[in-house]
Design an enzyme around this catalytic site. Sequence first.
Site, PDB file in Angstrom:
ATOM      1  N   THR A   1       0.821  -1.207   0.000  1.00 51.38           N
ATOM      2  CA  THR A   1       0.000   0.000   0.000  1.00 51.38           C
ATOM      3  C   THR A   1       0.854   1.255   0.000  1.00 51.38           C
ATOM      4  O   THR A   1       1.991   1.262   0.479  1.00 51.38           O
ATOM      5  CB  THR A   1      -0.930   0.033   1.223  1.00 51.38           C
TER       6      THR A   1
ATOM      7  N   ASN B   1       1.036   4.739   1.704  1.00 49.11           N
ATOM      8  CA  ASN B   1       0.548   5.308   2.957  1.00 49.11           C
ATOM      9  C   ASN B   1       0.623   6.829   2.935  1.00 49.11           C
ATOM     10  O   ASN B   1       1.646   7.404   2.551  1.00 49.11           O
ATOM     11  CB  ASN B   1       1.380   4.777   4.128  1.00 49.11           C
TER      12      ASN B   1
ATOM     13  N   GLU C   1      -4.259   4.101   3.520  1.00 44.33           N
ATOM     14  CA  GLU C   1      -3.405   3.102   2.878  1.00 44.33           C
ATOM     15  C   GLU C   1      -4.096   2.641   1.597  1.00 44.33           C
ATOM     16  O   GLU C   1      -5.155   2.018   1.663  1.00 44.33           O
ATOM     17  CB  GLU C   1      -3.188   1.902   3.791  1.00 44.33           C
TER      18      GLU C   1
END
Length: 308
Positions: free
Chosen positions: A204, A206, A255
């Site tokens: 992901t 962030n 995320e």
Amino acid sequence: MRTHYHWAGLPEADRGASVAMGNFDGVHLGHQAVIDLARRTDAPLGIVTFEPHPREFFAPHAPAFRLMNAEARTHRLEKIGVEQLYELTFDAALAGMEAEAFVADVLVAGLGISNVTVGSDFCFGKGRGGDVDTLRVAGKRHGFGVSIAELISLDGDEISSTAIRRALDEGRPRGAAHMLGHWHRIEGEVLHGDKRGKGLGFPTANMDIGGLHLPRLGVYAVKADVLTGRHAGSYDGAANLGVRPMFGDNRPNLESYLFDFSGDLYGEHLSVALVDYLRPEMSFDGLPALIAQMQDDCDRAREILADA
């Protein structure tokens, strides 16, 4: 678009704009109506706005309320054709400036405006002492035009940042987008995180969401624009907005897992649009259950985004 953070000493080419003035948090349809009224064929389109938001200056410890950070607002204003952005620093000096002095020193001597457009409820100057009537009188004195945009409604309801925040609180990003005239976006730099997503097979990007109004926590179908770097482009994805209850975190962040993407985004800037709310945050009985749910989230997000 040219951006200025002060009003003094501007070159003549950056003066003389027809400006819309306000905070424009969200740049929603009501704000766009104000901006559209400021468009002229004989002058560049400008925006006079303030950073930080005056509410942040006067109440720095109050709960976050902003729909957009300055970066996201700048991008949206550029997309709708603003040519000159005057993002003035809102500090003690500006907060203490009387309305008449603001007009004379900032709008006239500094920016040399040809016209100013504001909403009908606009107030400015020390103690909010200036209003639309103040501007009308000052315009006649100093020789600039004044246009007043009336508040607009949609489906019988007034469009406002408050109503948009309510829609986001309720997990209705499409309802917010209906009033915004565009997807609600969170923009900022991709930061290093705990890299748990990568270990689970869902790496992901962030992003910190400090200072912004928090939409309903949970998982969303998203559209993400990578704004900088060699991976710049648009991607579909799924994102978790929240505190990750399985891992004991308590600071909300965003995320985003981008579908069919491979690459390093650390330090790049993303614009993530919330399209649909999928589910609230949950705790699971172990990582296999979490991974299965994440896969289901991605499958649902792909179906939704195919038609978005």
